[in-house]
Write a protein that holds these residues in place. Structure first.
Motif, PDB file in Angstrom:
ATOM      1  N   VAL A 194       0.848  -1.202   0.000  1.00 10.35           N
ATOM      2  CA  VAL A 194       0.000   0.000   0.000  1.00 10.35           C
ATOM      3  C   VAL A 194       0.877   1.244   0.000  1.00 10.35           C
ATOM      4  O   VAL A 194       0.606   2.225  -0.715  1.00 10.35           O
ATOM      5  N   GLY A 195       1.956   1.201   0.778  1.00  8.24           N
ATOM      6  CA  GLY A 195       2.875   2.334   0.813  1.00  8.24           C
ATOM      7  C   GLY A 195       3.560   2.585  -0.509  1.00  8.24           C
ATOM      8  O   GLY A 195       3.996   3.712  -0.780  1.00  8.24           O
ATOM      9  N   ARG A 196       3.626   1.567  -1.359  1.00  9.82           N
ATOM     10  CA  ARG A 196       4.220   1.708  -2.689  1.00  9.82           C
ATOM     11  C   ARG A 196       3.190   2.108  -3.737  1.00  9.82           C
ATOM     12  O   ARG A 196       3.495   2.132  -4.928  1.00  9.82           O
ATOM     13  N   GLY A 222      -4.947  -6.102   6.560  1.00 11.41           N
ATOM     14  CA  GLY A 222      -4.206  -4.902   6.179  1.00 11.41           C
ATOM     15  C   GLY A 222      -4.875  -4.149   5.044  1.00 11.41           C
ATOM     16  O   GLY A 222      -4.888  -2.915   5.031  1.00 11.41           O
ATOM     17  N   LEU A 223      -5.438  -4.883   4.085  1.00 12.61           N
ATOM     18  CA  LEU A 223      -6.135  -4.241   2.972  1.00 12.61           C
ATOM     19  C   LEU A 223      -7.395  -3.521   3.461  1.00 12.61           C
ATOM     20  O   LEU A 223      -7.680  -2.387   3.057  1.00 12.61           O
ATOM     21  N   VAL A 224      -8.157  -4.198   4.327  1.00 14.97           N
ATOM     22  CA  VAL A 224      -9.370  -3.576   4.866  1.00 14.97           C
ATOM     23  C   VAL A 224      -9.017  -2.325   5.666  1.00 14.97           C
ATOM     24  O   VAL A 224      -9.686  -1.285   5.562  1.00 14.97           O
ATOM     25  N   ALA A 268      -0.106  -6.227  -7.662  1.00 16.08           N
ATOM     26  CA  ALA A 268       0.826  -6.805  -6.680  1.00 16.08           C
ATOM     27  C   ALA A 268       0.242  -8.106  -6.144  1.00 16.08           C
ATOM     28  O   ALA A 268      -0.963  -8.227  -5.942  1.00 16.08           O
ATOM     29  N   ILE A 269       1.128  -9.084  -5.909  1.00 12.25           N
ATOM     30  CA  ILE A 269       0.712 -10.386  -5.399  1.00 12.25           C
ATOM     31  C   ILE A 269       1.574 -10.747  -4.191  1.00 12.25           C
ATOM     32  O   ILE A 269       2.808 -10.683  -4.250  1.00 12.25           O
TER      33      ILE A 269
END
Length: 355
Positions: A194-196, A222-224, A268-269
């Motif tokens: 997310v920071g990227r 983390g995504l939520v 991203a994966i």
């Protein structure tokens, strides 16, 4: 916790092992042992009887207890049970554990379950019939209910110290363990991506070992937290059989299907480990997708796979301590009758070319 006389017998085995080169070594009297360890004479007598039955000492009427022979004085081995002895991270884990046990005079015997429930059962039955000082074990298919809990409970009842490492069963939370902080690791990789600037993030995880669901949980949490979507379509699950086909026969069919049919606009994966990340990157490049320009790939373990061609992999590494060393040290505490707290090992991020 094992009975006091079982703990004392183990301590006396270690004393005898340390003095095994002294011909005719004589143990202290029952009274002296009782004072030394703060245990009753009856407890000491039971412990000595265990050593007699194991052929380690002989009792001489009116004289005391003597070492029967130096070979017999060596403690029974520590059984180390893993899923795959040759899996990419386990040779190092095993080496680290065996080094610690060797320092304390404990030989080791290694078993592999091949991540099969039936094979795990066979091994546990063997360990119930053959004397071992303790057991260090990675459970098989730990994401599933434990089919062999009856044998684990029998080992516990008999006072054989047992510590889970890498993978454990939720239904046996009373057994101590050393595991990675898998949820925290998934959260850390989500924050990194997310920071990227990534907003469409997917993942590929192993379904039959507990690490897979835990790492997935950390990632999705983390995504939520970042306000990003979690799409089922963007996640792929695989099991032990698919892994063996991929590693042994280079059959990456499930990876190819995932990338061709479900990747969509993912940028991203997050991968279950470096092994799967390595094979995923190869498939991406074969499809003409650049890493990380088109798709970033990150993973867990910081193994030798993470620095292999064609692209070095951003991966989580154990921060300070090595799993094998920590697990062996905690198991030794159990052998010596000490209380033992379970441990979750922290991660640190090693940023490389893949994302």
């Amino acid at each position: 916790m094992p009975a006091k006389y079982v703990i004392l017998a183990r301590l006396l085995r270690e004393e005898l092992s340390a003095n095994g080169s002294q011909p005719g070594y004589r143990l202290p009297t029952e009274e002296a042992l009782s004072r030394r360890y703060g245990m009753s004479r009856q407890t000491v007598r039971h412990a000595l009887q265990l050593l007699v039955e194991d052929g380690i000492i002989e009792k001489r009427r009116g004289s005391g207890s003597y070492l029967s022979d130096s070979q017999a004085a060596a403690p029974p081995p520590v059984a180390i049970v893993v899923t795959f002895v040759d899996e990419y991270i386990f040779p190092t884990v095993l080496h680290n554990a065996q080094q610690v046990f060797a320092q304390y005079g404990y030989p080791t015997v290694v078993y592999s379950t091949e991540n099969q429930i039936a094979r795990e059962r066979e091994i546990l039955q063997t360990l119930l019939s053959d004397p071992v000082s303790s057991i260090l074990i990675e459970g098989s298919k730990t994401a599933l209910p434990c089919a062999n809990e009856d044998l684990f409970r029998e080992l516990q009842y008999r006072g054989i110290p047992l510590l889970f490492f890498q993978g454990r069963y939720e239904s046996m939370a009373d057994f101590p363990y050393v595991c990675d902080d898998n949820f925290g690791g998934g959260m850390m990789l989500a924050q990194h991506l997310v920071g990227r600037g990534h907003r469409q993030i997917g993942g590929i995880f192993k379904s039959d070992d507990m690490q897979g669901p835990q790492r997935y949980h950390g990632l999705t949490a983390g995504l939520v937290k970042a306000g990003l979507p979690v799409s089922d379509r963007h996640f792929c699950w695989y099991g032990t059989e698919e892994r063996l086909s991929l590693v042994n026969r280079q059959d990456g069919g499930f990876l190819q299907s995932f990338l061709r049919e479900r990747l969509d606009d993912v940028t991203a994966i997050v991968c279950y480990n470096d092994e799967i990340a390595h094979f995923l990157i190869r498939e991406l490049l074969t499809m003409g997708r650049w890493v990380p320009e088109d798709v970033a790939v990150v993973s867990f373990d910081n193994s030798y796979y993470s620095q292999m061609e064609p692209v070095s992999i951003t991966s989580l590494s154990h921060y300070k301590q090595k799993t094998g060393q920590v697990a062996a040290q905690l198991l030794l505490e159990l052998i010596h009758g000490q209380s033992c707290r379970s441990r979750l090992l922290d991660w640190r991020l090693m940023v490389r070319s893949s994302g």
